[in-house]
Each structure stands twice: as structure tokens, then as C-alpha cells.
Design an enzyme around this catalytic site. Structure first.
Site, PDB file in Angstrom:
ATOM      1  N   ASP A 483      26.381  56.846  52.572  1.00  0.00           N
ATOM      2  CA  ASP A 483      25.651  56.033  51.594  1.00  0.00           C
ATOM      3  C   ASP A 483      24.448  56.800  51.060  1.00  0.00           C
ATOM      4  OD1 ASP A 483      25.003  53.772  50.132  1.00  0.00           O
ATOM      5  OD2 ASP A 483      25.073  52.403  51.837  1.00  0.00           O
ATOM      6  N   ASP A 552      28.535  47.436  44.726  1.00  0.00           N
ATOM      7  CA  ASP A 552      28.152  46.451  45.743  1.00  0.00           C
ATOM      8  C   ASP A 552      28.525  45.050  45.313  1.00  0.00           C
ATOM      9  OD1 ASP A 552      27.179  48.009  47.710  1.00  0.00           O
ATOM     10  OD2 ASP A 552      25.061  47.677  47.287  1.00  0.00           O
TER      11      ASP A 552
HETATM   12  C1  DGJ Z   1      24.676  49.802  50.203  1.00  0.00           C
HETATM   13  C2  DGJ Z   1      26.170  49.795  50.243  1.00  0.00           C
HETATM   14  O1  DGJ Z   1      26.682  49.837  48.962  1.00  0.00           O
HETATM   15  C3  DGJ Z   1      26.655  48.584  51.032  1.00  0.00           C
HETATM   16  O2  DGJ Z   1      28.057  48.535  51.001  1.00  0.00           O
HETATM   17  C4  DGJ Z   1      26.142  48.690  52.423  1.00  0.00           C
HETATM   18  O3  DGJ Z   1      26.707  49.798  53.068  1.00  0.00           O
HETATM   19  C5  DGJ Z   1      24.633  48.793  52.414  1.00  0.00           C
HETATM   20  N1  DGJ Z   1      24.175  49.857  51.547  1.00  0.00           N
HETATM   21  C6  DGJ Z   1      24.108  49.031  53.794  1.00  0.00           C
HETATM   22  O4  DGJ Z   1      22.764  49.224  53.814  1.00  0.00           O
END
Ligand code: DGJ
Length: 742
Positions: A483, A552
Site C-alpha cells: 500500500d 477503495d
Molecule cells: C488503503 C487501502 O486502499 C485499503 O484497502 C486498506 O488496505 C487501507 N489502506 C489500510 O490502511
């Protein structure tokens, strides 16, 4: 008074003389350096159906005279005069440098040690070997050299272009523009399709006709390449409309994960010059004598039959040549993020693993929140940087969970965000100089975190170590979710000292060198590229990653637009698509489970929820969808995509994937609003099928089919002629049909 005036004048004159003296360094000799004459010729860079044709004139000036369909006798372009007026060259230069007669946006501009900026490139030689052509250009006055490299993927009609810029002179120079590639095309109209967005709304489509002047697409966010725009585009020629199936289209994409810029300039003669490369913003690049700078790759494709073919070209090339293990079928999965967020323990996770296994999913992914002790990661305010297991939350350890998952027949994945640090962490205290910052300025936080300075080799070692140590937590880790939840602000690097202009490029070079080490040691680990969702979707990252987390936003209504637009440039095998709960956590929308599943099945299917929240009927439905998906996902991962209806143009979305041998296909249809009977006739004309073969059509994931032809067989010709019109009326009605040849 009378005496004072002449003295003052003498004084002022001497200041003026001083001022005039200052720029003395440049040595203007007034002698012209002779450019060796070359034999005029045409160089054709060809794929199966397309050709980039370059013309070299007697002075060694290289011009783009054609990028379009392949031509039987490209030598005829030798006679072609690309200049619309004898004394002007308005821009068909193949790699225009700032200088000479060129007055447009340059691909290359150089600041020389003597303060001059004029660069004029001339052909010296070229060679073609297999699918690779390299042109050697040189400035005979300053000794700058540029190699233009073109690598073709003939079967995908893709040309990958990059430039290798070398300082052949005896003094240091600074590059202030250093594009990967440039292309000039000619048409009566130009219609640009590009992408804009923001968090949870990535890959939104913008379409606009282009006129005179310059249109610039760019990112200056440092590391989140694609949250606000994607380094890619479609340019339709001679039309002001988008068509999937007709017309000439050029598509381009830049394989770079940092600041990027793609410009479209229509000079006075009505041509269109496209230049793509690293954004030189705050990034003037120094080159010592003998040093080279190699640009990232610019990917070009041309289609004579609409945007659909241009997408298929990019997809085919990307699966074969760019994406890490492109087309590899990656497992269906359950990710715990929306199901638990930071609030979990081993018992809860094991329950989720049990349910995932029972539903037929193939992997469990443990998301954020498993690390940090002194600064436990119980929310997003602490712990990033301290990559040790949180002993309180998971005293049993990661291997305990991974072994449990494996024992249940599931693979195991885990989340990291190695480029970041929370102020509340031991790492931030131990290595304040590793944080991106500018002297005397507040270190801005985004999502309560700072970015580590990957231009620093010590930080590169640390970031590689995070990956490596995480992998060592269990020999049963099959998947890493990498991430990156912020972009760069208040940019600067304590490591780079006075060479701050190296920061933006140096960061990405550092990131790539870490990823090279990761892939050398872990060639088979599946790695997902996530960046606050889809903020890092680019072909630079995809050399290392197997898939991306597209957004997201898990609301099916929102994702339709995001996934549709992503499919224009990137193949379905990279798209992680998850079924989540309703009301949706990001938008509050409520959509039927079938609609959510059918949409998630158009990419790499996953679920992101606590399975215990599903009713027994929903569980049974999930089992059924997962099972049927496994039967056709090879088409999703490796088939050719045909988009049948765009959610940007109507109240529905329809697409299909066809196997390369045309023996099987899967069709998805999504209804977005109430649609009355008048819309039903000849709704979808299927594409890509073999007209002569008969396909049996079977609707999946339903008890009662929505099409009268379900279970029957039809020729490809019939299905392509308007025979396919499933009766989907209500908003959020959806359907999946499998087509198999008899
Ligand atoms: C952002 C990501 O896009 C989510 O899927 C998740 O992993 C969160 N970060 C976790 O902090």
C-alpha cells in the site's frame, strides 16, 4: 551641480559596462559547424497492422511522416514533403529539441555549461535487429547524443519507445526536458479521451475535442501517479466521437510511477504533436560528460477499427510483455479490511478463514493493523514504520494464521506499507533524516503519516528489509498487498544535499531498485499494488506487480465507471474486484448481492466483508458465484475484451471476454436504471465471435434466465447481428452468460 552630472553619468556608464561584461563566458565563434550530409531515407517501424514511418532528409533531420496503418511500400514517403511552408518546420520533427527552427514544446531541452540552450539533433545511423530499431541522433555543435529506441510487439500492434540521452561533450549539462517519445500525426479533427479522478473516484473519463494550442495531462504528486489522472490517453482521429468499433485511434501510456506529463500540441499547420515522458517539474537533471539518462517507456498503439481494438492491443502487449507474470490466474480471496478494519484477533480471523474456505475462496489476506507494539497499529495514527508483529493483538504469530489458512486449503496474504512512517513510531524517532522534508518547513502529514525518502540508499535497504522480514514471518506467505497512502508534499531530501532536483526522479529510481531486489528474491509471490485504492495504476508499477486495487470505493455503482475506464488501458487480469456489504461503507448505496458479484466477476474476484454478516441464502449464492467464476475466469484473465455498452453513454454496462481461439466467451450485462421495453430490440451485438461457429448460451448465477435463448445454440453471426437481448429492466438487474462452442 554642473560638475556632478558628468561624474554621475560616468559612474552609471561604468555600472552598465560592468553589467554588460557579466555574460562574457559564452564563446560565440561565428563559425558554422558543418553537418555531414546523409543519404535521404525512410525508416519504417512496423507491427502486424501498423507502421511508424520516419523520414530522414539530406541534412539528417528526422521527421514522423506517418503513424497509422501498415503500408506496402513505405519507401514512397521519401518523396513526401512534410513541411507546409518551405522555410518553416512546424513540428513533425520526430524528437524535437529546443533550438533550430523548432518553436513548439520540445521533447528535449538542454542547458549547456556556457548558458546556451540551442540543441539541433541530426541522424547519424540506425540499426534494426528483429523487432528493435534504434536511431542514433547527434548535435554536431554540443555533442549531445540521443538514441531513439523502438521495440515492437508485432502481434499486439504496440510500439514501445524510449530515449537514451548522452552528454557527449566535455562539460556538464542540465536536461530541462527529457521526454520518452514524441509523435506527430495529421488529421482534420482530434478527439481526446483521458482520465481524471480523486480518492474513491479514480479513473473518471474526460472527453474533449482538441484545437490549437497545448493540452497538458500531468501529475506532480510524486508517487501517487494515477489518483487524479492516469498517464495514458486515447486520441481519436478525424472524428469528434468515441467509437468502440470504427475509426482511427492512437492510444498511449507511460510506464513511469512518478511525476508524468503528456502534452498535445496543435501548431499552426493543424498537425498534432504528442509528447510523453517524466514531468520535468522541479526535476532538472544534471548530466556529467559521458553520462546517460534513459527515459521510461512510452507505449503506443494504433487501431484502424476503433477504441476497442486499441484496448485489446494494449491488453495483449501488457499480458505478454509488461505485467509481472501477466495473465497468470491469481486466486479468489477474502480480505478482512472492510470486515474488521483494525479490530481483530486470531480467533476472529480464523473464523473468517473458515468461512472463506467454506465459500470456496482460495486465499485469505490480512490487511492493515497486525504490527507495532510500543506504537500499536490500532488505527491509522500509529505504528507505520515499526514492522514487528503486534504481540498483544496476535500473540500466536503470523505463521499460526498462515498455517491455519493453508490447512484449510487457502493461500495466505498480508498487508504492508513500507514507504511510510507515522510520527508515532520508533522509526520516526530513530531516523528523522529518512523522512521527505524541506529545511525549515513543517513536515505535512496526510493520513497521519510521512513519506520515507526513497532517493536515499539507506531507506531503499530499509524498505526492501520490510518486505523481506515480512516474508520471513512465515514460509507460507503467498501474497503481499503493498500500500502507499499518500502523495508527496513539502518535497525535499536530506540525503540529496544541494542536488534537490534529483528528488522526484531519484525516489522512483529508488523504488524500482527495491522492487528489482524484491522480484529477484521473490519471483513468484503475488504482489498487489494498492495506493489508497487506485492511485498507482501505471505500467511502470505493473512490471513488478501482478494486480492493482482499483479503488477503495467498493460500491458496485461507483466501480462500474472506474472499472470500465480502467479497462480502456489495462487488462482485467490486474483488476482486484471485491464484493462488500451494503449499505456500502464509502457511499451508503444499497445494491443487490447478485449485481455486486456479477461486477466483481469481471476482474479478479474477491470478497471484503465479515462473512458472518451474510444470511444462509446469501452464503449459498456466494458459493454458487465463486464456483461458476472458476469455470470461466481464464477468459477474464486472458481473453480478448469487447465493450458492448458504456456506462458513460447510457443506462447500462455490457462487456464480454472471448478466448483467443474463439471457442468460448463470457458476457456480462448490468442495468443501471429502469429501462422500458422500447430499448430491448437488438440490444447487444456480440463481438469477437466466430460467425460460422455455433455457441451454446448458458446463463449463470440464476434459477430463471432473463433471456429466451438460454440453453440454446446460435451462430456467432446471429449473436453479432442483434440477436442478443436479455430482458433486464430494473435498476441493478444484471446477468452473466457463458458461451461455449458445440
Ligand atoms: C488503503 C487501502 O486502499 C485499503 O484497502 C486498506 O488496505 C487501507 N489502506 C489500510 O490502511
Amino acid at each position: 551641480m554642473k560638475k556632478i552630472l558628468p561624474i554621475a553619468l560616468i559612474f552609471l556608464a561604468s555600472i552598465g559596462a560592468e553589467a554588460r561584461k557579466q555574460p562574457k563566458k559564452a564563446q560565440f565563434t561565428h563559425e558554422t559547424v558543418e553537418i555531414p550530409a546523409v543519404t535521404p531515407q525512410v525508416i519504417a517501424v512496423e507491427t502486424a497492422h501498423s507502421a511508424l514511418i520516419l523520414q530522414v532528409d539530406e541534412k539528417g533531420v528526422v521527421r514522423t511522416v506517418h503513424y497509422g496503418n501498415r503500408i506496402a511500400d513505405p519507401g514512397q514517403f521519401l518523396r513526401f514533403d512534410p513541411r507546409y511552408y518551405r522555410d518553416l518546420d512546424p513540428g513533425s520533427l520526430n524528437y524535437p529539441a529546443a533550438g533550430g527552427r523548432f518553436v513548439g514544446n520540445p521533447a528535449l531541452s538542454v542547458l549547456y555549461a556556457d548558458g546556451t540552450r540551442n540543441t539541433e539533433l541530426h541522424y547519424t545511423s540506425h540499426e534494426t535487429s528483429g523487432d528493435r530499431t534504434v536511431l542514433h541522433l547527434k548535435d554536431y555543435v554540443t555533442a549531445m547524443e540521443v538514441d531513439l529506441v523502438y521495440e515492437c510487439c508485432p502481434e499486439a500492434d504496440v510500439i514501445v519507445a524510449r530515449s537514451v540521452i548522452r552528454n557527449g561533450g566535455s562539460k556538464a549539462v542540465t536536461l530541462t526536458d527529457f521526454a520518452s517519445s514524441s509523435l506527430t500525426v495529421s488529421a482534420r479533427k482530434y478527439f481526446l479521451t483521458h482520465f481524471h479522478g480523486t480518492w474513491a473516484e479514480e479513473m473518471q473519463i474526460d472527453r474533449e475535442p482538441l484545437g490549437h494550442g497545448t493540452k497538458v495531462l500531468e501529475s506532480r504528486r510524486g508517487i501517487q501517479t494515477s489518483q487524479c489522472g492516469n498517464p495514458s490517453f486515447f486520441l481519436s482521429l478525424d472524428t469528434a466521437e468515441w467509437s468502440e468499433t470504427s475509426g482511427e485511434v492512437i492510444a498511449g501510456a507511460l510506464a513511469w510511477s512518478g511525476n508524468w506529463r503528456i502534452s498535445f500540441e496543435e501548431p499552426e499547420n493543424g498537425q498534432m504533436r504528442i509528447i510523453g515522458g517524466i514531468n520535468p517539474y522541479a526535476s532538472a537533471w544534471p548530466l556529467k560528460p559521458g553520462e546517460t539518462f534513459t527515459t521510461p517507456d512510452m507505449i503506443w498503439t494504433w487501431s484502424g477499427s476503433g477504441a476497442g481494438q486499441a484496448s485489446r492491443n494494449l491488453h495483449r502487449w501488457a499480458r505478454k510483455r509488461q505485467i509481472n507474470a501477466g495473465g497468470r490466474i491469481t486466486p479468489t480471496l477474502l480480505n478482512n479490511w472492510e470486515g474488521t478494519y483494525f479490530d481483530f484477533n486470531a480467533q476472529l480471523l480464523k473464523g473468517i478463514i473458515d468461512d472463506a474456505a467454506a465459500m470456496g475462496l482460495e486465499m485469505f489476506v490480512l490487511d492493515d493493523g497486525w504490527f507495532g507494539n510500543e506504537f500499536p497499529r490500532n488505527d491509522d495514527r500509529a505504528g507505520l514504520g515499526d514492522w514487528e508483529l503486534n504481540e498483544k493483538k496476535l500473540p500466536e504469530g503470523i505463521d499460526h494464521l498462515a498455517s491455519y489458512a493453508h490447512a484449510k486449503g487457502l493461500k495466505f496474504g498480508i498487508w504492508i506499507e513500507p514507504e511510510m512512517v507515522n510520527p508515532a513510531s520508533n522509526l520516526a524517532r530513530q531516523h528523522p533524516d529518512w523522512i521527505v522534508q524541506s529545511p525549515g518547513r513543517e513536515r505535512e502529514q496526510i493520513r497521519n503519516q510521512w513519506t520515507l525518502d526513497l532517493s536515499n540508499p539507506a531507506v531503499q535497504d530499509f524498505v526492501f528489509g520490510v518486505f523481506d522480514r515480512t516474508m520471513s514471518l512465515s514460509p507460507r506467505i503467498d501474497y503481499i498487498k503493498w500500500d502507499c497512502n499518500r502523495s508527496i508534499t513539502s518535497f525535499g531530501s536530506p540525503y540529496l544535499g544541494t542536488e534537490q532536483d534529483r528528488f522526484f526522479i531519484g525516489y522512483i529510481q529508488g523504488l524500482y531498485s527495491v522492487l528489482d531486489r524484491v522480484r529477484a528474491k521473490y519471483p513468484d509471490t503475488i504482489i498487489q499494488c494498492c495506493s489508497s485504492g487506485g492511485a498507482r495504476v501505471d505500467y511502470g508499477q505493473l512490471r513488478y506487480f501482478n494486480e492493482v486495487w482499483t479503488s477503495d470505493n467498493t460500491d458496485a455503482d461507483s466501480r462500474i465507471g472506474i472499472q470500465y475506464a480502467t479497462s480502456l488501458i489495462y487488462p482485467a487480469c490486474i483488476m482486484g474486484d471485491h464484493v462488500s456489504v451494503v449499505p456500502n461503507h464509502q457511499t451508503g448505496s444499497i445494491t443487490p448481492l447478485k449485481f455486486r458479484f456479477d461486477l466483481a466477476c469481471t476482474g479478479r474476484l474477491g470478497m471484503e466483508l465479515q462473512p458472518k454478516t451474510l444470511t444462509p441464502a446469501e452464503r449459498a449464492f456466494a458459493d454458487r458465484c465463486i464456483k461458476s467464476y472458476k469455470g470461466y475466469r481464464d477468459l477474464v484473465f486472458n481473453g480478448d475484451l469487447y465493450r458492448l455498452a458504456s456506462p458513460y453513454e447510457g443506462d447500462d454496462y455490457a462487456l464480454m471476454y472471448v478466448s483467443e481461439d474463439k471457442s468460448r466467451a463470457v458476457v456480462f450485462v448490468f442495468n443501471l436504471a429502469f429501462r422500458n421495453r422500447d430499448k430491448f430490440a437488438a440490444e447487444y451485438k456480440l463481438q469477437g465471435l466466430d460467425p460460422a461457429r455455433r455457441y451454446k448460451v448458458t446463463e449463470l448465477n440464476v434459477d430463471k434466465s432473463c433471456w429466451w435463448g438460454d440453453g440454446k445454440a446460435f451462430t456467432g453471426e446471429f449473436l453479432a447481428s442483434g440477436g442478443f437481448n436479455p430482458s433486464l429492466r430494473k435498476p441493478h438487474a444484471s446477468a452473466v452468460f457463458l458461451l461455449t462452442t458445440l
